[in-house]
Design an enzyme around this catalytic site. Structure first.
Site, PDB file in Angstrom:
ATOM      1  N   ASP A  96      -3.795-116.032 -67.764  1.00 52.29           N
ATOM      2  CA  ASP A  96      -4.866-116.698 -67.019  1.00 52.29           C
ATOM      3  C   ASP A  96      -4.603-118.187 -66.845  1.00 52.29           C
ATOM      4  O   ASP A  96      -5.270-118.849 -66.048  1.00 52.29           O
ATOM      5  CB  ASP A  96      -6.215-116.500 -67.709  1.00 52.29           C
ATOM      6  N   LYS A 123      -3.047-108.387 -62.856  1.00 53.72           N
ATOM      7  CA  LYS A 123      -4.327-109.060 -62.673  1.00 53.72           C
ATOM      8  C   LYS A 123      -5.002-108.512 -61.409  1.00 53.72           C
ATOM      9  O   LYS A 123      -4.566-107.521 -60.847  1.00 53.72           O
ATOM     10  CB  LYS A 123      -4.127-110.576 -62.588  1.00 53.72           C
ATOM     11  N   ARG A 127      -0.851-112.295 -58.864  1.00 47.84           N
ATOM     12  CA  ARG A 127      -1.132-113.732 -58.860  1.00 47.84           C
ATOM     13  C   ARG A 127       0.091-114.588 -58.558  1.00 47.84           C
ATOM     14  O   ARG A 127      -0.050-115.654 -57.975  1.00 47.84           O
ATOM     15  CB  ARG A 127      -1.720-114.169 -60.197  1.00 47.84           C
TER      16      ARG A 127
END
Length: 150
Positions: A96, A123, A127
């Site tokens: 993250d 994710k 990403r």
């Protein structure tokens, strides 16, 4: 409470609720954006537990590697605008952090490398590809080679 291989849970009835106070600690992944903003553009102070078990607390190490001026203590982090340099960081255990780390790297002098790109495909979207496309719109060049983003 009993469970059968975590597929069936049995909870005893006629229990009594006993209230108590509990403070939920802040989210390090959300706070990472604010800390990066502080390193890039000016002073920032964030309440944060120094004994946190959250993997995204690793943003502090990444900022230190980039040369950010950080003061930690008393459950808060203070960061101020700094001359930032390229850094290497393994974000495999904290995927993250990739968006704020890419933002941080884009303001550093030199070429930074962030390891752990392979974790990003699991994710909400891929990403790595999304970050490359979106930062590319701001003329920020990013390359993905194997498990590393540069």
């Amino acid at each position: 409470m009993e469970n059968s291989d975590y597929s069936l849970f049995r909870i005893r009835g006629n229990q009594k609720y006993i209230p108590h106070s509990y403070t939920v600690e802040g989210d390090w992944s959300g706070g990472a954006f604010l800390l990066v903003a502080g390193a890039i553009n000016g002073n920032m102070c964030k309440r944060a537990r120094s004994d946190s078990m959250q993997s995204d607390m690793a943003i502090i190490k990444a900022l230190e590697k980039a040369g950010a001026h950080i003061i930690t203590g008393d459950d808060q982090v203070e960061i101020s605008k700094s001359e930032l340099k390229a850094f290497e960081f393994d974000a495999t255990e904290s995927p993250d952090l990739f968006p704020p780390l890419v933002a941080l790297a884009s303001y550093c002098e030199g070429i930074s490398s962030i390891k752990g790109v392979s974790r990003l495909i699991f994710k909400e979207s891929n990403r790595a590809v999304t970050l490359k496309e979106e930062f590319g719109k701001m003329n920020i060049r990013m390359e993905i080679i194997d498990d590393v983003c540069m």
